[in-house]
Design a protein around this motif. Structure first.
Motif, PDB file in Angstrom:
ATOM      1  N   ASP A  40       5.310   5.300 -13.075  1.00 28.29           N
ATOM      2  CA  ASP A  40       4.180   6.081 -13.568  1.00 28.29           C
ATOM      3  C   ASP A  40       3.878   7.126 -12.491  1.00 28.29           C
ATOM      4  O   ASP A  40       3.216   6.827 -11.490  1.00 28.29           O
ATOM      5  N   PRO A  41       4.374   8.362 -12.645  1.00 23.42           N
ATOM      6  CA  PRO A  41       4.211   9.362 -11.572  1.00 23.42           C
ATOM      7  C   PRO A  41       2.758   9.615 -11.197  1.00 23.42           C
ATOM      8  O   PRO A  41       2.446   9.838 -10.028  1.00 23.42           O
ATOM      9  N   ALA A  42       1.869   9.578 -12.192  1.00 22.37           N
ATOM     10  CA  ALA A  42       0.457   9.834 -11.889  1.00 22.37           C
ATOM     11  C   ALA A  42      -0.106   8.735 -10.989  1.00 22.37           C
ATOM     12  O   ALA A  42      -0.836   9.009 -10.029  1.00 22.37           O
ATOM     13  N   ARG A  43       0.234   7.481 -11.286  1.00 26.84           N
ATOM     14  CA  ARG A  43      -0.230   6.372 -10.440  1.00 26.84           C
ATOM     15  C   ARG A  43       0.363   6.474  -9.046  1.00 26.84           C
ATOM     16  O   ARG A  43      -0.323   6.253  -8.041  1.00 26.84           O
ATOM     17  N   ALA A  44       1.648   6.803  -8.971  1.00 27.22           N
ATOM     18  CA  ALA A  44       2.298   6.933  -7.661  1.00 27.22           C
ATOM     19  C   ALA A  44       1.668   8.065  -6.863  1.00 27.22           C
ATOM     20  O   ALA A  44       1.496   7.966  -5.644  1.00 27.22           O
TER      21      ALA A  44
ATOM     22  N   PHE B 108       5.519  13.008  -5.268  1.00 25.61           N
ATOM     23  CA  PHE B 108       4.594  12.240  -4.421  1.00 25.61           C
ATOM     24  C   PHE B 108       5.206  11.871  -3.072  1.00 25.61           C
ATOM     25  O   PHE B 108       4.476  11.627  -2.105  1.00 25.61           O
ATOM     26  N   VAL B 109       6.535  11.840  -2.967  1.00 25.46           N
ATOM     27  CA  VAL B 109       7.145  11.431  -1.691  1.00 25.46           C
ATOM     28  C   VAL B 109       6.939  12.474  -0.599  1.00 25.46           C
ATOM     29  O   VAL B 109       7.076  12.170   0.592  1.00 25.46           O
ATOM     30  N   THR B 110       6.584  13.694  -0.982  1.00 26.68           N
ATOM     31  CA  THR B 110       6.374  14.739   0.031  1.00 26.68           C
ATOM     32  C   THR B 110       4.978  14.653   0.652  1.00 26.68           C
ATOM     33  O   THR B 110       4.668  15.416   1.570  1.00 26.68           O
TER      34      THR B 110
ATOM     35  N   LEU C  79     -10.599  -3.183  -0.963  1.00 30.55           N
ATOM     36  CA  LEU C  79     -11.296  -2.197  -0.127  1.00 30.55           C
ATOM     37  C   LEU C  79     -11.351  -0.815  -0.785  1.00 30.55           C
ATOM     38  O   LEU C  79     -11.813   0.147  -0.175  1.00 30.55           O
ATOM     39  N   GLY C  80     -10.838  -0.745  -2.021  1.00 32.21           N
ATOM     40  CA  GLY C  80     -10.915   0.523  -2.742  1.00 32.21           C
ATOM     41  C   GLY C  80      -9.672   1.373  -2.665  1.00 32.21           C
ATOM     42  O   GLY C  80      -9.665   2.521  -3.123  1.00 32.21           O
ATOM     43  N   TYR C  81      -8.570   0.838  -2.093  1.00 35.99           N
ATOM     44  CA  TYR C  81      -7.308   1.579  -2.003  1.00 35.99           C
ATOM     45  C   TYR C  81      -6.345   1.077  -3.071  1.00 35.99           C
ATOM     46  O   TYR C  81      -6.442  -0.056  -3.536  1.00 35.99           O
ATOM     47  N   THR C  82      -5.392   1.904  -3.453  1.00 35.21           N
ATOM     48  CA  THR C  82      -4.423   1.514  -4.474  1.00 35.21           C
ATOM     49  C   THR C  82      -3.051   1.296  -3.850  1.00 35.21           C
ATOM     50  O   THR C  82      -2.617   2.070  -2.996  1.00 35.21           O
ATOM     51  N   VAL C  83      -2.391   0.231  -4.280  1.00 39.11           N
ATOM     52  CA  VAL C  83      -1.047  -0.109  -3.819  1.00 39.11           C
ATOM     53  C   VAL C  83      -0.109   0.010  -5.015  1.00 39.11           C
ATOM     54  O   VAL C  83      -0.354  -0.613  -6.056  1.00 39.11           O
ATOM     55  N   GLU C  84       0.943   0.798  -4.888  1.00 40.47           N
ATOM     56  CA  GLU C  84       1.872   1.016  -5.998  1.00 40.47           C
ATOM     57  C   GLU C  84       3.288   0.671  -5.565  1.00 40.47           C
ATOM     58  O   GLU C  84       3.800   1.213  -4.577  1.00 40.47           O
TER      59      GLU C  84
END
Length: 753
Positions: A81-85, A112-114, A67-72
């Motif tokens: 990979d911080p950029a991917r996360a 990214f957790v924030t 559907l066009g969303y990314t799962v990491e």
């Protein structure tokens, strides 16, 4: 259940708590909450109860990707990979990784957790787990302070739903407790006992035969059975024995006459499993290849397999019900905790797998246990069990982390923090809670992790480092003490790791004692003063240095080695911060040997990206045994050592990024007159890559100066005194406290005449 709960998920942003029986459709609730977040442009974080299930969700949620969303997936076993996360729409994490990440939220690596908008907690009753429960509890509390996400907490076995809702501020309209009447298939659960003997191995087979007695009637009626056992090895052994036993009992199972299935089974990479499935008996554990696990699950779902033996992984999230479920083993061997009793909530989770929707009118489930445990398990099945908070067990550790993060800066702030936890909800009495917190703070102050000035609290360097490195406080205290001791050798460092509190529950089986002694030997330096568990850890670490772990120790070696590597890394950091560069470098080199299992002479090669144990051994065999030799070697010589052309070129290029020390001795005189004094400045630089370094200067073996700096380039003062000696030998050593590189030593002699 879904009809009742979905409006609260989709039409509100309130926190939600839901308890509902296994197989009643909680996954759809989780996915609806995630989908609502994604549709609003937000980020969802799914907390899976175990690492194996993060991989499961990654495969299952490929449809989000469609559907066009990314799962990491973000776990300790994967390179982050911080950029991917940062770009991910759905993060999948374990509570432990989420705890570590939220502690480091102010770093570029974990910021990214924030940005999380919704946290879905799968199986929130993990709160009741001995050590993992407190981690989940403080992680959720920290998430709420960092970014105040919506919390969706789900469980199959949760008696005190209202208390969890109270903790999470879920309104009554978003708090759901569905009883067993919502099970798609009613459940009949019971307890069967066996007579305990003196031989643990024989006891396993007594329990297995009891389990097969319970399973057999359902197999004769074309039902299926799922049997939970303690370990990966037990799944294989039980499956092998069951094939013989069912044949002897003339139970009609298996598909040996099915030619197509014979062909399908050839796809299995595990030879034992391939033979077993043809007789209708399979096994499933986290150590199987992913393709093998997928096939086993598919065959069990479609009825090709009649009996499946599994570890607990299948109880947590994999939708694989059976007409009857039997828990053969209620005690498990954990590499770190020794023999442990299965959690009551795990028991209920496993039993909940009984009953196949659309196929069975009723599911059957049994616990097989010793007679002495019968009453306890009958009470569990009849009454269930409330979820408890485990925070009090590790309160000092978690308080230290919050003070180190700066989220707690005072005793009054600590009281506010504890008020946000499930522990406060369960404890009830504010006076008891306050007394517990004050005692924990006093302990932190006493052991040097926190400084207190009236109401104000401030973390010390020791406290901050312990939090950053995710150490138990007793271990951090011991590591800090080692940093100031007299030059510990490799065995001293390994002993510090083996006796760390993280390993305090490791036990040694009697069958392992000979292997332990073969590795460690006997005598004063063989760890005979340690308890059996610590000696086992020490033996596995010692054997790992050469890459030759005895077969008798291999079953627990991987888990122990991974934890030892983490602790060795932490010890090196403590030695770097509180000790000397030389001690830190020793720990770094030891860590690299633990990981790669090669000699101390060649371990420096592994500092080069792309060189592991195999390539390091090839290079060392060709007399390219140091990173400095590697820097000066030609690509042709690397190929001659056994590296392929492409690898040789990459390794040679990477080696040039290592520091290459150049000491300019020209300013040092060849001779000095008796009685004269001179001070000279000698330049030192790295003509390769930069590195943090410790520089030490000695004259005739006595230290003149020592310093730590980043090379780059620097100068060191050399003081020459023409005293009553014929010559002065000046030695300069450059040590790398953060890399497993060998120390560089150069010397010159100044004649006194």
């Amino acid at each position: 259940m879904q009809s009742a709960a979905l409006p609260a998920v989709l039409e509100s942003d309130a926190n939600l708590v839901l308890a509902s029986p296994t197989a009643s459709g909680k996954t759809a609730i989780a996915e609806a909450a995630i989908a609502k977040t994604l549709s609003a442009g937000g980020t969802a974080c799914f907390l899976a109860p175990m690492r194996a299930l993060t991989n499961e969700k990654e495969r299952e949620w490929a449809r989000f990707e469609a559907l066009g969303y990314t799962v990491e997936v973000v776990t300790g076993e994967r390179d982050l990979d911080p950029a991917r996360a940062r770009r991910a729409d759905v993060l999948v994490m374990t509570p432990e990784k989420a705890d570590s990440a939220t502690r480091k939220h102010d770093s570029r690596r974990y910021d990214f957790v924030t940005e999380v908008d919704t946290v879905v907690i799968d199986e929130v009753h993990l709160l009741d787990s001995d050590r993992r429960g407190s981690v989940l509890e403080v992680t959720i509390a920290r998430f709420r302070r960092l970014c105040d996400p919506r919390i969706v907490a789900l469980s199959a076995t949760m008696q005190n739903v209202a208390e969890v809702a109270d903790w999470l501020d879920a309104p009554e309209s978003a708090t759901f407790a569905f009883d067993d009447s919502y099970r798609p298939v009613p459940l009949e659960a019971g307890v069967e006992t066996y007579t305990h003997g003196d031989n643990a191995f024989a006891d396993k087979y007594r329990r297995l035969y009891r389990a097969l007695d319970l399973v057999e009637p359902h197999l004769r009626e074309d039902g299926q059975a799922l049997v939970f056992v303690a370990s990966r090895q037990d799944t294989v052994r039980a499956a092998e024995k069951t094939r013989d036993e069912l044949a002897e009992r003339d139970v009609p199972v298996g598909a040996r006459g099915d030619y197509d299935f014979h062909t399908d089974a050839e796809a299995l990479s595990d030879d034992t499993l391939r033979q077993s499935v043809l007789d209708g008996v399979g096994f499933h554990h986290a150590g199987l290849a992913t393709e093998d696990k997928n096939l086993v699950e598919e065959w069990f779902r479609d009825g090709t397999l009649d009996v499946l033996f599994s570890t607990s992984t299948l109880a947590w999230g994999v939708n694989l019900p059976a007409r009857c479920v039997v828990i053969r083993d209620t005690k498990l061997h954990d590499p770190l905790d020794g023999e442990v009793e299965m959690s009551p909530l795990d028991v209920l989770q496993m039993l909940g797998r009984a009953g196949r929707p659309e196929y069975d009118d009723v599911g059957y489930a049994w616990v097989v246990c010793d007679r002495s445990d019968e009453r306890r398990y009958r009470r569990l099945l009849a009454e269930g069990r409330p979820i408890e908070s485990r925070l009090a067990d590790d309160l000092e550790t978690h308080l230290n982390a919050e003070i180190a993060l700066g989220t707690i800066t005072s005793i009054s702030g600590a009281m506010d923090w504890i008020g946000s936890t499930f522990f406060a909800v369960r404890a009830g009495d504010d006076r008891d809670v306050r007394a517990t917190v004050v005692a924990a703070i006093e302990g932190l102050v006493e052991h040097g992790f926190v400084e207190r000035d009236g109401d104000r609290l401030e973390s010390t360097a020791r406290g901050r480092l312990a939090s950053k490195l995710y150490l138990r406080l007793q271990t951090a205290h011991r590591f800090a003490r080692i940093a100031t001791e007299d030059d510990p050798n490799d065995r001293d460092l390994l002993r510090a790791i083996a006796t760390a509190e993280e390993f305090d529950s490791v036990s040694a089986r009697s069958a392992e004692s000979d292997a332990i002694e073969a590795v460690l030997g006997t005598g004063a330096n063989a760890g005979e003063d340690l308890d059996a568990g610590a000696r086992k850890v020490l033996a596995i670490c010692e054997a790992s240095l050469s890459g030759t772990i005895p077969a008798a120790l291999k079953s627990d070696a991987w888990v122990i080695k991974q934890n030892a590597l983490r602790l060795c890394n932490a010890l090196a950091a403590f030695l770097d911060r509180f000790g000397t560069p030389e001690r830190a470098n020793r720990a770094r080199r030891l860590e690299a040997r633990l990981e790669h299992g090669i000699s101390a002479d060649a371990i420096g090669l592994t500092a080069v990206d792309g060189i592991g144990a195999s390539r390091a051994r090839k290079l060392a065999a060709s007399e390219i045994a140091s990173p400095w030799a590697l820097q000066s070697a030609s690509i042709e010589s690397l190929e001659a050592a056994g590296l392929s052309a492409g690898v040789a070129e990459r390794v040679h290029e990477q080696s040039q990024e290592l520091p290459a020390i150049d000491i300019d001795w020209e300013g040092l005189p060849d001779r000095i007159a008796p009685g004269d004094q001179e001070i000279r400045e000698l330049p030192i630089e790295s003509v390769g890559g930069g590195a943090h370094a410790g520089i030490r200067v000695t004259a005739n073996g006595r230290e003149m100066t020592s310093d730590e700096t980043y090379l780059g380039e620097t100068t060191v003062p050399i003081a020459l005194f023409g005293a009553d000696t014929d010559a002065i030998e000046i030695e300069i050593s450059v040590t790398f406290p953060r890399e497993p590189l060998p120390t560089v030593r150069e010397s010159r002699t100044v004649v006194v005449e």
